[in-house]
Every structure is written in C-alpha cells, then in structure tokens.
Write a protein that holds these residues in place. Structure first.
Motif, PDB file in Angstrom:
ATOM      1  N   GLU A  37     -12.629   5.029  31.584  1.00 26.99           N
ATOM      2  CA  GLU A  37     -12.261   5.436  30.104  1.00 26.99           C
ATOM      3  C   GLU A  37     -13.465   5.519  29.288  1.00 26.99           C
ATOM      4  O   GLU A  37     -13.522   5.974  28.009  1.00 26.99           O
ATOM      5  CB  GLU A  37     -11.431   4.151  29.632  1.00 26.99           C
ATOM      6  CG  GLU A  37     -10.225   4.014  30.083  1.00 26.99           C
ATOM      7  CD  GLU A  37      -9.235   2.871  29.111  1.00 26.99           C
ATOM      8  OE1 GLU A  37      -8.481   3.156  28.309  1.00 26.99           O
ATOM      9  OE2 GLU A  37      -9.676   1.841  29.611  1.00 26.99           O
ATOM     10  N   ARG A  96     -15.193  -4.772  35.988  1.00 26.13           N
ATOM     11  CA  ARG A  96     -14.066  -3.698  35.367  1.00 26.13           C
ATOM     12  C   ARG A  96     -13.531  -2.726  36.518  1.00 26.13           C
ATOM     13  O   ARG A  96     -14.276  -2.586  37.222  1.00 26.13           O
ATOM     14  CB  ARG A  96     -14.654  -3.042  34.129  1.00 26.13           C
ATOM     15  CG  ARG A  96     -14.939  -3.989  32.814  1.00 26.13           C
ATOM     16  CD  ARG A  96     -15.117  -3.173  31.489  1.00 26.13           C
ATOM     17  NE  ARG A  96     -15.165  -3.850  30.311  1.00 26.13           N
ATOM     18  CZ  ARG A  96     -16.248  -4.779  30.024  1.00 26.13           C
ATOM     19  NH1 ARG A  96     -17.248  -4.890  30.791  1.00 26.13           N
ATOM     20  NH2 ARG A  96     -16.087  -5.688  29.175  1.00 26.13           N
ATOM     21  N   GLU A 148     -10.963   1.459  34.132  1.00 24.38           N
ATOM     22  CA  GLU A 148     -11.581   0.940  32.744  1.00 24.38           C
ATOM     23  C   GLU A 148     -12.818   1.621  32.762  1.00 24.38           C
ATOM     24  O   GLU A 148     -13.259   2.002  31.605  1.00 24.38           O
ATOM     25  CB  GLU A 148     -11.714  -0.660  32.707  1.00 24.38           C
ATOM     26  CG  GLU A 148     -10.339  -1.241  32.886  1.00 24.38           C
ATOM     27  CD  GLU A 148     -10.502  -2.835  32.832  1.00 24.38           C
ATOM     28  OE1 GLU A 148     -10.090  -3.560  32.048  1.00 24.38           O
ATOM     29  OE2 GLU A 148     -11.218  -3.279  33.834  1.00 24.38           O
TER      30      GLU A 148
END
Ligand SMILES: C[S@@+](CC[C@H](N)C(=O)[O-])C[C@H]1O[C@@H](n2cnc3c(N)ncnc32)[C@H](O)[C@@H]1O
Length: 282
Positions: A234, A227, A231
C-alpha cells in the motif's frame, strides 16, 4: 539499569536503554554504540545468529537501490531514518555514479545525526550534503527543514528513501498517511525506496528464536512492528513498481557472488523477514 552519564554522548542520547540505530551500527561492525547496545546486540546474536547477516543484507539492498536510482538519473536524495554512517552511505554511492549528486540525511537519533555531521564535515560538500534531526512521522516539520538546507530542488525528481525505518512506526499510527504525504510532495519522476520487516510469507515464521528477538526489541527504546506484504504494498499505491516489484531484500537486483549476505540466504531469502521495493512516481 542506570548508566553513568557519558561525556562523549551527544545531548539527548538515551543511554538507559539500547537503541535501534546504535544496535544496527554494532551489527554492521561500527563503533557508534555504547555498552548497553553491545550487550543487547550480543544477546540478539545468541538468540538469532543470522541477525548480523540480515542487517548486512538490508544495508546492501539500500546500496543497490541508490545505485539503481542514480543510474536512472536521480541526482538528489532524501534519506529518512538514515542511521549511523557506515559502509555504503547514500551520498557516497550516489556520488560514485554522479559526482554532483546531493543528499539530505534525516534521523531522530542524536548519535546517528552527530556521526553524520562529523562525516559530512570531513568529506561532504556544504551545498550538496546536509543532515538534520527529525522524526519521520512529522512530514510537516521534516519536509520544509529538508528544503531549507538548500540542498534539494523540489521541482526536480528526488529519490526518497525510507529503508529499514517504517517498522519503527507503531501499528496504531498512520504510517500509510505519513508516507503518502511525503509522496504527494515529490515531483513526477521521483522514486521511493523502502524496506520493512514482516512475518508474512517467512518460512520460519513462528520460530521460537524469531519470536524471542521480536520480544527483546520490544524492551528497547525502539521496538519494531511487522507489517504484512499487502500493507507494505500500500505504501507504493499510485507508483510504478520497478521489477521485480515487492521482493525479499536478498532477492532485489542481486547477482550471485556479488553479496555475501544475500548469498547466505540464497536457499531461503525469506529468512531475512525483510521485504522491499522501489517505485517511481508517474
Ligand atoms: C535499522 S536503521 C536503518 C539505517 C539505514 N536506513 C539503513 O538501511 O542502513 C533505522 C534508523 O531509523 C531511525 N529511526 C527510527 N525511527 C525514526 C523516526 N521516527 N524518525 C526518523 N528516524 C527514525 C533510527 O534511529 C535508525 O537510525
């Protein structure tokens, strides 16, 4: 390849294909692995000689993160994707800071769970330590069962740990939603410690050996998925990030000379491909 059933293997163990928990244990010098895992590990080391050091750096990050949380007063931990017990287990590190610390381990690999059970029977304390087999992707199952152990008090801050595990959640599955679900269940003052493999910002990204190792893992029973840094960030949405924020595992709260694995990556910490962070729920 079909293997002869192994009477020593706990029920449900897949010995047809190498498995990440057991390969990782082999990388770290453990013995909870089978020939198929060792063959995979040896091939992986030939392909990418740094891989054992990278595994060690990831494990050491886990230890530093747990110590940090324990020093902030966190005395109960939920470690999901806890792996096979090896050097620096969460309950041992936490207990070294606070002898009353509590910990629930969760893993979906029967070997990891069986070995954790043996370890806890030997040195654990029944009302302070527990292990259960569960799938991180199913918080509606894992969370109530973790509480049913009686080890954790959901009204007090908990250190939630998902180190070296979220990259096993396929990219087409809602990893963010899953993490947010767990975070929503934690009381204020809780912490979230995590790390993830990435190819984002890795200086040697695209390197043939790195690509080859990724491909080898895709053939195991536990392929991993990168990722991006954004990402990964997040996952920490709504949390207060502890300094230095999102960092390479070899760079997070390390001091020169303290960790041989991190020291070996001092010139290029991105070589680990492992990013990490610790966040606090306000
Ligand atoms: C690389 S090991 C990391 C172990 C430990 N957290 C550490 O950092 O040293 C990853 C562990 O996650 C477990 N795992 C993978 N997918 C999982 C899932 N969906 N639910 C629970 N555990 C999982 C594997 O069985 C393995 O034991």
């Amino acid at each position: 390849m079909t293997q002869v059933p192994d009477p020593e293997a706990p029920e449900g163990v897949d010995l047809e294909r190498p498995n990440a928990a057991r390969i990782y244990d082999w990388f770290l010098g453990g013995t909870a692995n089978w020939a198929i895992d060792r063959e995979f590990g040896e091939r992986a080391v030939q392909t990418f000689p740094m891989i054992k050091t990278i595994a060690r750096a990831g494990r050491e990050f886990l230890g530093r993160g747990v110590r940090y949380m324990a020093e902030q007063g966190i005395d109960q931990f939920l470690d999901i994707g806890s792996g096979v017990p090896t050097v620096g287990n969460v309950h041992e590190i936490a207990t070294s800071v606070n002898p009353d610390a509590r910990c629930v381990y969760v893993d979906n690999e029967p070997v990891a769970v069986a070995h954790s059970q043996i370890l806890l029977e030997r040195e654990g304390v029944a009302d302070r330590h527990a292990v259960l087999q569960g799938d991180l992707r199913n918080p509606a199952d894992v969370w109530p069962r973790a509480l049913d152990t009686g080890v954790l008090d959901p009204k007090r801050p908990i250190g939630l740990i998902m180190v070296g595990v979220l990259y096993f959640v396929p990219r087409d599955e809602p990893a963010l939603e899953i993490v947010r679900k767990y975070l929503s269940l934690l009381p204020s003052g809780s912490y979230f410690l995590s790390s993830h493999l990435t190819d984002d910002g890795v200086r040697t990204s695209g390197d043939a050996r790195r690509e080859a190792i990724h491909k080898q893992y895709q053939k195991s029973s536990t392929p991993f998925h990168y990722r991006s840094r954004a990402e990964f960030a997040e996952f920490f949405g709504g949390l207060e990030l502890v300094e230095p924020g999102i960092a390479w595992v070899a760079d997070w709260h390390t001091e020169a000379g303290e960790s041989s694995a991190a020291d070996r990556m001092a010139d290029d910490p991105s070589i680990s491909g492992g990013i990490c962070a610790l966040g606090r729920k306000p």
